[in-house]
Design an enzyme around this catalytic site. Structure first.
Site, mmCIF file in Angstrom:
data_model
loop_
_atom_site.group_PDB
_atom_site.id
_atom_site.type_symbol
_atom_site.label_atom_id
_atom_site.label_comp_id
_atom_site.label_asym_id
_atom_site.label_seq_id
_atom_site.Cartn_x
_atom_site.Cartn_y
_atom_site.Cartn_z
ATOM 1 N N GLY A 89 0.818 -1.213 0.000
ATOM 2 C CA GLY A 89 0.000 0.000 0.000
ATOM 3 C C GLY A 89 0.843 1.250 0.000
ATOM 4 O O GLY A 89 0.553 2.214 0.717
ATOM 5 N N ALA A 90 1.906 1.264 -0.826
ATOM 6 C CA ALA A 90 2.927 2.305 -0.710
ATOM 7 C C ALA A 90 2.871 3.368 -1.800
ATOM 8 O O ALA A 90 3.801 4.155 -1.930
ATOM 9 C CB ALA A 90 4.315 1.666 -0.693
ATOM 10 N N ARG A 109 0.992 5.911 -1.873
ATOM 11 C CA ARG A 109 0.637 7.216 -1.310
ATOM 12 C C ARG A 109 0.663 7.130 0.214
ATOM 13 O O ARG A 109 0.828 6.058 0.791
ATOM 14 C CB ARG A 109 -0.752 7.652 -1.789
ATOM 15 N N ASP A 119 -3.022 -7.630 -5.115
ATOM 16 C CA ASP A 119 -4.162 -7.588 -4.202
ATOM 17 C C ASP A 119 -3.709 -8.240 -2.906
ATOM 18 O O ASP A 119 -3.678 -9.472 -2.799
ATOM 19 C CB ASP A 119 -5.360 -8.324 -4.801
ATOM 20 N N ASN A 153 1.261 -2.454 5.275
ATOM 21 C CA ASN A 153 0.641 -1.137 5.396
ATOM 22 C C ASN A 153 -0.695 -1.029 4.664
ATOM 23 O O ASN A 153 -1.425 -0.060 4.862
ATOM 24 C CB ASN A 153 1.615 -0.077 4.862
ATOM 25 N N SER A 181 -3.227 0.696 14.664
ATOM 26 C CA SER A 181 -3.811 2.013 14.855
ATOM 27 C C SER A 181 -4.135 2.200 16.327
ATOM 28 O O SER A 181 -4.366 1.220 17.056
ATOM 29 C CB SER A 181 -5.103 2.153 14.028
ATOM 30 N N TYR A 240 -12.931 -1.443 11.458
ATOM 31 C CA TYR A 240 -11.547 -0.983 11.369
ATOM 32 C C TYR A 240 -10.795 -1.269 12.674
ATOM 33 O O TYR A 240 -9.671 -1.779 12.655
ATOM 34 C CB TYR A 240 -11.536 0.517 11.068
ATOM 35 N N LYS A 257 -7.523 -3.755 13.233
ATOM 36 C CA LYS A 257 -6.252 -3.245 13.753
ATOM 37 C C LYS A 257 -5.888 -3.893 15.087
ATOM 38 O O LYS A 257 -4.702 -4.065 15.397
ATOM 39 C CB LYS A 257 -6.315 -1.726 13.895
ATOM 40 N N ILE A 278 -3.126 11.047 11.739
ATOM 41 C CA ILE A 278 -2.049 11.379 10.812
ATOM 42 C C ILE A 278 -2.625 12.128 9.614
ATOM 43 O O ILE A 278 -3.671 11.753 9.078
ATOM 44 C CB ILE A 278 -1.311 10.114 10.336
#
Length: 248
Positions: A13-14, A16, A64, A91, A143, A156, A160, A189
């Protein structure tokens, strides 16, 4: 300081946000970096170009992360391209926020699949290579809401929190082979995801933070660098909050 010189890192997931910041920070310290995302789009290509500007090798892979077969295939491609995997940063993640009474089964399943199963997929896929070389650092993005919960984020938060339990268990399984496994729990963040929130919500969040500011992706990236490098050679099975004191 070249803390990661000669090492190969995989960051999921890098293209952005936090993942991009981590990939670039690793490159600044000498790591070759493979990034993955659902597609190799303009964002991914720009991230690769920035990484390469630091004189290291970089390549983007479409993957994926929530699909094990796809993950296993891309890990093999990365090994063929780079020769080794020394650092894994899990990530990849999404949100589908709503109160439980309105949450659909699909919203629950998708968040668990992308956020939690992806961590299982990539960790399992890289594990044989790290076991063989008897070294490695696995860093997974949890998180603060995985620690403390949050209204409207049951899916979520559960995903996490699951990452924390997974991290602690795997750390105990692979520590004898020189592999460390840790988690980072970011707070509020400043990313594309949080920029979509209404301004009054953003201000309310900031007022809850003792440091009185949102974190930057680079704040998380610096913590990831610590966990990826030998600076944390005796740190494993831990969850490090990067939240400006919010979760104390």
């Amino acid at each position: 300081m070249d803390l990661l010189k000669g090492k190969t890192a995989v960051v999921t997931g890098a293209a952005r946000g936090i993942g991009r910041a981590i990939a670039i920070r690793f490159a600044q310290e000498g790591a070759n970096v493979a990034i993955t995302d659902l597609a190799v789009d303009d964002n991914a290509r720009e991230t690769v170009s920035t990484i390469e500007s630091y004189g290291v090798k970089a390549k983007a892979f479409a993957s994926d992360a929530s699909d094990y077969g796809d993950t296993d295939k891309v890990v093999k491609q990365i090994i063929e391209e780079f020769g080794t995997i020394d650092i894994l940063v899990n990530n990849a993640g999404i949100t589908r926020d709503t109160l439980l009474m309105r949450m659909t089964e699909e919203q629950w399943d998708l968040v668990i699949k992308v956020n939690l199963k992806s961590v299982f997929n990539f960790t399992k896929a890289v594990q044989p290579y790290m076991l063989k070389q008897r070294s490695g650092s696995i860093i997974s993005m949890s998180s603060v809401v995985g620690v403390s919960g949050n209204a409207g984020q049951a899916n979520y938060s559960a995903s996490k929190a699951g990452i924390i339990g997974f991290t602690k268990s795997v750390a105990k399984e692979v520590g004898s082979r020189g592999i460390r496994c840790n988690a980072i729990a970011p707070g509020f963040i400043d990313t594309e995801m949080t920029k979509k929130l209404p301004e009054d919500v953003r201000k309310a969040w900031t007022q809850q933070i003792p440091l009185r500011r949102a974190g930057l992706p680079e704040d998380v990236a610096n913590t990831a660098l610590f966990l990826a490098s030998d600076l944390s050679s005796y740190v494993s099975g831990q969850v490090i909050n990067v939240c400006g004191g919010m979760n104390t």
